[in-house]
Design a protein around this motif. Structure first.
Motif, PDB file in Angstrom:
ATOM      1  N   UNK A  15       0.803  -1.212   0.000  1.00 48.42           N
ATOM      2  CA  UNK A  15       0.000   0.000   0.000  1.00 48.42           C
ATOM      3  C   UNK A  15       0.840   1.268   0.000  1.00 48.42           C
ATOM      4  N   UNK A  16       2.161   1.111  -0.123  1.00 48.04           N
ATOM      5  CA  UNK A  16       3.020   2.294  -0.082  1.00 48.04           C
ATOM      6  C   UNK A  16       2.709   3.253  -1.232  1.00 48.04           C
ATOM      7  N   UNK A  17       2.264   2.749  -2.381  1.00 50.21           N
ATOM      8  CA  UNK A  17       1.949   3.654  -3.500  1.00 50.21           C
ATOM      9  C   UNK A  17       0.732   4.509  -3.174  1.00 50.21           C
ATOM     10  N   UNK A  18      -0.220   3.952  -2.455  1.00 52.84           N
ATOM     11  CA  UNK A  18      -1.385   4.724  -2.022  1.00 52.84           C
ATOM     12  C   UNK A  18      -0.948   5.783  -1.013  1.00 52.84           C
ATOM     13  N   UNK A  19      -0.110   5.388  -0.074  1.00 51.50           N
ATOM     14  CA  UNK A  19       0.384   6.341   0.936  1.00 51.50           C
ATOM     15  C   UNK A  19       1.162   7.476   0.270  1.00 51.50           C
ATOM     16  N   UNK A  20       2.014   7.149  -0.683  1.00 50.48           N
ATOM     17  CA  UNK A  20       2.780   8.180  -1.400  1.00 50.48           C
ATOM     18  C   UNK A  20       1.846   9.122  -2.149  1.00 50.48           C
ATOM     19  N   UNK A  21       0.831   8.553  -2.786  1.00 52.81           N
ATOM     20  CA  UNK A  21      -0.136   9.357  -3.529  1.00 52.81           C
ATOM     21  C   UNK A  21      -0.882  10.307  -2.592  1.00 52.81           C
ATOM     22  N   UNK A  22      -1.326   9.796  -1.463  1.00 54.62           N
ATOM     23  CA  UNK A  22      -2.029  10.637  -0.489  1.00 54.62           C
ATOM     24  C   UNK A  22      -1.102  11.705   0.088  1.00 54.62           C
ATOM     25  N   UNK A  23       0.168  11.374   0.296  1.00 57.54           N
ATOM     26  CA  UNK A  23       1.125  12.381   0.785  1.00 57.54           C
ATOM     27  C   UNK A  23       1.251  13.544  -0.185  1.00 57.54           C
ATOM     28  N   UNK A  24       1.308  13.249  -1.476  1.00 60.24           N
ATOM     29  CA  UNK A  24       1.399  14.331  -2.466  1.00 60.24           C
ATOM     30  C   UNK A  24       0.131  15.175  -2.457  1.00 60.24           C
ATOM     31  N   UNK A  25      -0.991  14.516  -2.331  1.00 61.30           N
ATOM     32  CA  UNK A  25      -2.264  15.229  -2.278  1.00 61.30           C
ATOM     33  C   UNK A  25      -2.293  16.170  -1.068  1.00 61.30           C
ATOM     34  N   UNK A  55      -5.536   0.979  -7.919  1.00 60.41           N
ATOM     35  CA  UNK A  55      -4.368   1.153  -8.784  1.00 60.41           C
ATOM     36  C   UNK A  55      -4.765   1.695 -10.156  1.00 60.41           C
ATOM     37  N   UNK A  56      -5.840   1.161 -10.726  1.00 60.08           N
ATOM     38  CA  UNK A  56      -6.297   1.617 -12.047  1.00 60.08           C
ATOM     39  C   UNK A  56      -6.669   3.098 -12.010  1.00 60.08           C
TER      40      UNK A  56
END
Length: 122
Positions: free
Chosen positions: A1-11, A55-56
């Protein structure tokens, strides 16, 4: 889930970074609660839906988000980039929390055209 966490961090970096009140203004600041609720909804959906669905959606948004985010990081005072940032936030709400109200209708095509007009590749 690190990609989700990274995405939320940028947001969150876009929403709460330096000068966030100035960028948001009075009208947009009122939308912050909805944006954070949409992030929470996204996390809840990860518990019940396959991560591939997230992911999609994330990959679709990233095609516009990443070039925009990189440019915004290098030109944070560029108000034309702010407009695209708010549209990207509305698109995120539409994708990750479809039951939530949106300020305006937004599409990948509309955002891509705006990015091209600023010479930002997607």
């Amino acid at each position: 889930l690190h990609v989700v966490a990274d995405d939320l961090n940028e947001e969150i970096e876009w929403l709460l970074g330096d000068g966030f009140i100035w960028r948001a203004g009075y009208g947009r600041f009122g939308d912050f609660g909805r944006y954070f609720q949409a992030m929470e909804e996204r996390l809840k959906r990860l518990q019940s839906l396959p991560q591939i669905k997230d992911d999609e959606k994330r990959e679709r948004i990233q095609r516009c988000w990443m070039p925009w985010f990189d440019r915004w990081k290098s030109e944070p005072a560029n108000t034309r980039l702010w407009e695209i940032g708010w549209l990207l936030m509305e698109w995120r709400v539409a994708e990750f929390a479809p039951g939530f109200p949106r300020r305006e209708k937004v599409s990948e095509k509309r955002i891509s055209e705006m990015l091209v007009s600023l010479d930002i590749g997607t």
